[in-house]
Design an enzyme around this catalytic site. Structure first.
Site, short mmCIF file in Angstrom:
data_model
loop_
_atom_site.label_atom_id
_atom_site.label_comp_id
_atom_site.label_asym_id
_atom_site.label_seq_id
_atom_site.Cartn_x
_atom_site.Cartn_y
_atom_site.Cartn_z
N GLY A 66 35.82 82.63 65.86
CA GLY A 66 35.68 83.91 65.18
C GLY A 66 35.95 85.12 66.06
O GLY A 66 36.02 86.24 65.57
N CYS A 121 43.25 75.82 33.00
CA CYS A 121 44.67 75.96 33.29
C CYS A 121 45.48 75.53 32.07
O CYS A 121 45.23 74.46 31.51
CB CYS A 121 45.05 75.12 34.50
SG CYS A 121 46.83 75.09 34.80
N CYS A 148 47.79 72.19 33.38
CA CYS A 148 47.18 70.91 33.75
C CYS A 148 45.76 70.75 33.21
O CYS A 148 45.16 69.70 33.36
CB CYS A 148 47.20 70.72 35.26
SG CYS A 148 46.05 71.79 36.14
#
Lengths: 276, 305
Positions: B33, B242, B245
Site C-alpha cells: 500500500g 444480465c 447471460c
C-alpha cells in the site's frame, strides 16, 4: 452541553489539582528569532491547570511567534517547553517524537486561529468540522459523532439545523464559535488562541467573550491567549505578559498590571486605551 | 503469434528502465500500500490512457506470459485493444480474453468476475494515487500523514456523504486500508470490486504514469474498505439480471438501446458473460432470445496482425 462529559473533565481536573499543583507547562529560556529583535527572546513562565494567561503587546512584538512556538508548530532556537502529560509524565514537547507531538495537538491541545479560514475546513459541513478530531482519534460511529456535533453546536450557540451547512455560509462570529467547538470536542486541557475576537464587531465580540469565559470556567481549561485588546485581556486572563520587541517586559496578575503598570511601555499601552 | 516489430527492445522500454521499475515494485511489495516514486517514462500514448499500467506491464512481462487487457471489464474497447496490440507488436507474447488462461492482466477500472488464482499478476491503471490528495494538496504533508497514519480526514469524506445523502455515496475509488497500515486508492474500480482485493491469491500492482507512483498489494494481504460502525461498507446491487447471460451477481452496465427509454443491463465483464453464455448454448438450455442476444454481442476473435 453534555453533563457527563463536564463532570468527567472536572473530576479529572480535581484529580490533577490534588497532585500538589504541578504546572501544566513550564517554559524556560524560550527563544525564536528571525532577526535580532524580531521574534521572541528568553521567555520564562509556568502555566497551571485552569489558568488563563494573556499575552499583550504591539504589532510585531513577537506575540504570535511565541504562541506558535509554544503550541509545537514552530521549532524554537533555544529553550525548553515542558508539558505535564495526562499520564503524569513530564516531557519536552520538542523532544517527543513527531507523531506524539501531532497527537497532542489534535487531542490534548487546541488552537483557535485569528482567521477562522485557517482553523476550519471551509468546504465540509459544520458537523464534519466538529467531528474531524473525534475521527482523528479513532471514533468510528457516525451516530455518536453527529450527536456530539449537535451538542457542541448548542454549546456555542449555533442553531442545530445548521449542522449540515458549510462554514462558508456562516457569519464571522459563527465561524469563530464553530472553530472553538471544533477544538473543544476532544476535551483538551490546553487551548492556544490568537486574537480570537479580532475582526468581529463589538457586540459579537462581547457575546463571544462571554461564551469563552463560561466555557473556560465550566471545563477548567488552561488557555494562552494572544491579544492586543486590553479589554479582552482584562475580561479573560488571570495573568498577563506584556511583550515588546520580542522580550517580555512585564508579567503578573492582570489587574495588577493594568491598574498599576510598572514598565514605561506598559504604562503607555494602558494609557492609550480609548474610553468611549 | 506474429513476429514482433524490429528496432525496439523487448516490451518497448529499455532494460535499465525495466530494472528501475522492478526495483520499485519490489519495494512496493515489501511495504503493501505504500506509494513508491519511480522515474516514469514518456510512453507512446497520452497520460490518462494507462501510461502507468503499461510501464508496469512492460517491466514484468516475459516471453512465456499470456496477456489479457481489459477496459471497464471489456476486452474489445479501444483502450484495451490498443494496449494489447502494443504488447503483441513489441513482445510477440500470446494474448487471451479468458481470465483463467491469462498470467498477466492489465486492467482499467475493473477486477475480473472470475476469482484470480496464484501465479497471476494484475496491473491496475491509476489516475491519482494518493487518497489524501483531495483534502491535502501538499505532497510532503500527505507523506507525513501516511507515515503517522493520520487518516481521520478520510472519514470526514465519508461523514459528508452520509450527512448529505443518508448513505456512503462514494461508489468508485473507494478508499481501503492495506495490511492494517496504509490507506490506499484502489484506482477507480467500482466499490463492488473492493472485496476482491482482500486476501487475493494473485499479485496486484498499481501504476500511476502522470504522478509517477507505483504501489502493490502482495498475495493474501488484508484489504479493508473504510466505513463507520453504524454505516458498514456495502457493495452495489441490482434488481435486474444480465440480459445476455442472466447473471444476477456480477457488475452490470446499463445500456440505452433507443430514445424511447429502452435499456438493457449487461455484464461489464465481457469474458465472464461470454463464457456463461457459451455454457448455456452447449447445455442447449438457452432460450431463443438469449441465443439471439449472444449472436448480436459476440465479437470477432482477437486476431494478431
Amino acid at each position: 452541553m453534555n453533563n457527563a462529559m463536564m463532570d468527567a473533565v472536572q473530576a479529572a481536573n480535581r484529580d490533577s489539582s490534588m497532585q500538589a499543583e504541578q504546572p501544566l507547562l513550564t517554559v524556560d529560556g524560550l527563544t525564536k528569532l528571525y532577526a535580532p529583535g524580531k521574534g521572541c527572546m528568553d521567555v520564562n513562565f509556568n502555566l497551571y491547570p485552569g489558568e488563563v494567561l494573556g499575552i499583550v503587546g504591539e504589532s510585531g512584538s513577537g506575540k504570535t511567534t511565541l504562541l506558535e512556538t509554544l503550541s509545537a508548530r514552530l521549532q524554537p532556537d533555544r529553550g525548553s517547553i515542558l508539558y505535564h502529560q495526562k499520564e503524569g509524565a513530564v516531557a519536552d514537547i520538542y523532544e517527543m517524537t513527531e507523531s506524539r507531538r501531532r497527537q497532542l495537538l489534535r487531542s490534548d491541545w487546541g488552537v483557535v486561529h485569528q482567521h477562522p479560514r485557517d482553523g476550519l475546513r471551509m468546504n465540509v459541513s459544520a458537523g464534519a468540522n466538529i467531528g474531524e478530531r473525534l475521527m482523528a482519534v479513532g471514533n468510528r460511529h457516525y451516530g455518536d459523532i453527529r450527536k456530539v456535533g449537535l451538542e457542541w453546536l448548542k454549546a456555542v450557540e449555533i442553531d442545530e439545523n445548521r449542522i449540515d451547512d458549510q462554514p462558508r455560509t456562516f457569519s464571522g462570529g459563527m465561524q469563530q464559535r464553530l472553530q472553538i467547538a471544533r477544538n473543544l470536542v476532544t476535551n483538551p486541557r490546553l487551548i492556544f488562541m490568537d486574537e480570537p475576537t479580532g475582526g468581529l464587531d463589538v457586540s459579537v465580540q462581547a457575546r463571544l467573550l462571554d461564551l469563552l469565559r463560561n466555557l473556560v470556567m465550566e471545563l477548567q481549561l488552561s488557555v494562552i491567549i494572544v491579544t492586543h485588546d486590553l479589554a479582552v485581556a482584562r475580561l479573560l486572563a488571570d495573568r498577563l505578559m506584556v511583550m515588546r520587541r520580542g522580550k517580555v517586559v512585564e508579567q503578573g496578575l492582570t489587574d495588577q498590571i493594568l491598574d498599576d503598570p510598572q514598565h514605561p511601555y506598559t504604562q503607555l499601552l494602558v494609557s492609550s486605551v480609548l474610553t468611549p | 503469434m506474429s513476429e514482433r516489430v524490429q528496432g525496439y527492445n523487448f516490451a518497448y522500454l529499455d532494460e535499465q528502465t525495466k530494472r528501475m521499475i522492478r526495483r520499485g515494485l519490489l519495494k512496493a511489495i515489501a511495504i503493501p500500500g505504500y506509494q513508491v516514486p519511480f522515474g516514469g517514462r514518456e510512453m507512446p500514448l497520452p497520460y490518462g490512457w494507462g501510461t502507468g499500467g503499461i510501464q508496469l506491464t512492460a517491466a514484468v512481462i516475459g516471453d512465456d506470459d499470456t496477456l489479457k487487457v481489459i477496459d471497464q471489464g471489456a476486452d474489445d474497447t479501444t483502450n484495451a485493444v490498443s494496449i494489447r496490440r502494443f504488447f503483441v507488436k513489441t513482445t510477440g507474447v500470446g494474448t487471451t480474453e479468458k481470465t483463467t488462461e491469462a498470467t498477466l492482466i492489465q486492467t482499467r477500472h475493473r477486477v475480473p468476475e472470475v476469482a484470480l488464482k496464484e501465479g497471476q499478476t494484475i496491473v491496475y491503471q491509476v489516475p491519482i494515487p494518493d487518497p489524501l490528495r483531495f483534502i491535502e494538496p501538499s505532497e510532503t504533508e500527505t507523506r507525513k500523514m501516511h507515515a503517522l497514519q493520520e487518516y481521520g480526514v478520510m472519514h470526514v469524506k465519508l461523514y459528508e456523504d452520509i450527512a448529505r445523502y443518508g448513505h456512503i455515496a462514494t461508489t468508485y475509488a473507494y478508499p481501503v486500508k492495506v495490511n492494517g497500515h496504509y490507506v490506499m486508492d484502489p484506482s477507480p474500480i467500482p466499490k463492488f470490486d473492493n472485496p476482491k482485493l482482500s486476501e487475493s491469491p494473485a499479485l496486484q500492482i498499481f501504476g500511476a504514469g502522470r504522478e509517477k507512483r507505483l504501489y502493490a498489494v502482495p498475495p493474501y494481504t488484508r484489504v479493508e474498505s473504510l466505513d463507520f460502525e453504524d454505516y458498514p461498507f456495502e457493495i452495489q446491487q441490482w434488481d435486474e439480471q444480465c440480459d445476455i447471460c442472466g447473471c444476477d451477481n456480477s457488475f452490470l452496465d446499463e445500456v440505452i438501446t433507443d430514445d424511447q427509454g429502452g435499456r438493457v443491463y449487461v455484464c461489464s465483464d465481457t469474458d465472464y458473460c461470454h463464457s456463461r453464455s457459451e455454457d448455456m448454448v452447449s447445455n442447449e438450455s438457452a432460450g431463443i432470445k438469449k441465443t439471439v442476444a449472444l449472436e448480436q454481442t459476440k465479437t470477432p476473435e482477437m486476431t494478431c496482425e
